[in-house]
Scaffold this active site. Sequence first.
Site, short mmCIF file in Angstrom:
data_model
loop_
_atom_site.label_atom_id
_atom_site.label_comp_id
_atom_site.label_asym_id
_atom_site.label_seq_id
_atom_site.Cartn_x
_atom_site.Cartn_y
_atom_site.Cartn_z
N GLY A 41 -10.19 -9.22 -0.63
CA GLY A 41 -9.05 -9.62 0.19
C GLY A 41 -8.46 -10.97 -0.14
CE LYS B 13 -20.71 -17.56 7.47
NZ LYS B 13 -21.06 -16.78 8.65
NE ARG C 118 -4.06 -1.85 2.05
CZ ARG C 118 -4.78 -2.43 3.01
NH1 ARG C 118 -4.40 -2.34 4.26
NH2 ARG C 118 -5.86 -3.10 2.70
N GLY D 3 -13.18 -4.21 0.37
CA GLY D 3 -14.52 -3.74 0.74
C GLY D 3 -15.01 -2.63 -0.18
P1 AMP Z 1 -14.58 -14.58 2.03
O1 AMP Z 1 -13.95 -13.65 3.02
O2 AMP Z 1 -16.05 -14.74 2.17
O3 AMP Z 1 -14.13 -14.31 0.62
O4 AMP Z 1 -14.03 -16.02 2.42
C1 AMP Z 1 -12.69 -16.39 2.29
C2 AMP Z 1 -12.46 -17.58 3.15
O5 AMP Z 1 -13.31 -18.62 2.76
C3 AMP Z 1 -11.06 -18.14 3.08
O6 AMP Z 1 -10.43 -17.95 4.30
C4 AMP Z 1 -11.26 -19.62 2.77
O7 AMP Z 1 -10.46 -20.45 3.57
C5 AMP Z 1 -12.71 -19.83 3.12
N1 AMP Z 1 -13.27 -20.96 2.38
C6 AMP Z 1 -13.25 -21.18 1.06
N2 AMP Z 1 -13.81 -22.35 0.76
C7 AMP Z 1 -14.21 -22.91 1.92
C8 AMP Z 1 -14.86 -24.14 2.26
N3 AMP Z 1 -15.18 -25.02 1.33
N4 AMP Z 1 -15.11 -24.37 3.56
C9 AMP Z 1 -14.75 -23.47 4.50
N5 AMP Z 1 -14.16 -22.29 4.24
C10 AMP Z 1 -13.88 -22.01 2.97
#
Ligand code: AMP
Length: 396
Positions: free
Chosen positions: A354, A198, A35, A377
């Site tokens: 991220g 999620k 950054r 974000g």
């Molecule tokens: P996000 O911040 O929603 O983009 O989520 C990123 C995180 O999702 C990372 O730390 C991954 O380890 C986690 N992730 C990706 N696939 C899976 C999965 N199948 N089960 C659990 N966590 C996951």
Amino acid sequence: MKTVDNYNFKDKKALVRVDFNVPLDADYNITDDTRMRAALPTINKILNDGGAVILMSHLGRPKDINEEKYSLKHLVNHLSNELKTPVKFASDCIGVEAKNAGLSLKMGEVLLLENLRFHKQETAGTESFAQELASLGDVYVNDAFGTAHRAHASTTIVAKFFPNDKVFGYVMANELASIDKVLNDSEKPLTAIMGGAKVSGKILIIEKLMDKIDNLIIGGGMAYTFAKAQGGKIGSSLVEDDKQELALRILADAKSKGVKIYLPVDTIVAEAFANDAKKLTVDIKAIPDGYMGLDIGPETEKIFAEVIANSKTVLWNGPMGVFEMSNFEHGTKAVAEAIVVATKKGAYSLIGGGDSVAAINKYNLADDVSYVSTGGGALLEYIESGSLPGVEAIKA
Ligand code: AMP
């Protein structure tokens, strides 16, 4: 777009909002200076014009004033080395100390102000605080894309005190140009790759993208909610039961809009959420009890890679699996490599959010894609709402 290129900074003191929110280790060494390096072109443009630079930033989320570990003084030496000029430091961003440092600053010099968030008025967006900051400079430059989605004093409110003298820095200008290229001026087919944990975190952006994209690839933890909603058995995989209906609605929406959706067909499952857990490759809709899906499978990799490689524009947000664990990173790495292939064939690729940025850096592929966004974000919010407070404040 009003950028630093349209402004002559000669004999001007430029108040520049940068994003120096860098990670520090226990000894206050900077562990990733991306950054800071990103802001150098803007700073150098101002200096080369014959102006002076007053830098302001936040660092972390301090609870008290002058918390040592959040002091920007830890950045002074590194910044001086990068700029090849000694950087001055004011131990407060407002008040007598800042005022005097600002007044005595000569053209060609650089001053770094102490952490803006040592004052609650920063995040509260307090007008009098913004006015005090504004009094230090003749022109305002916003180069902090990462905080442009916040209507804070230094990112948004301060702009009103510079009705005719406010411009975007290069980081901001590049970020905005990149996302506008993907959303409004893209070559087709345009493919969005969504992953991460999620569905709930990504739903607004998926809905927004649906009117623009040709292909939607879904991987990561959220894929299991789709698999379950379609009647699959998903074992103990990550799932949001209350989002199953939503998942079906996304599928129906895609169909009615002519967007092709690609969901995983196979998955790597494990007995536990651990790198050394016993693993199997199975159909994503037939996961045995006691197993959880932690990555996309090899068949899925092939399908996703082909769609990506044949795209002319690619937007990637979120990993395909738990890429932090070496046994479950293969799918994420395969997607990153497919984006590189597409880019080599002339596609425009934007990596944002991220964890996909962390992934592309982990595989040393950041230089082989078109653009890696610095503001997770802010990027997502810009796609969702089409504007950001910090951007509107400059345009106003
Ligand atoms: P996000 O911040 O929603 O983009 O989520 C990123 C995180 O999702 C990372 O730390 C991954 O380890 C986690 N992730 C990706 N696939 C899976 C999965 N199948 N089960 C659990 N966590 C996951």
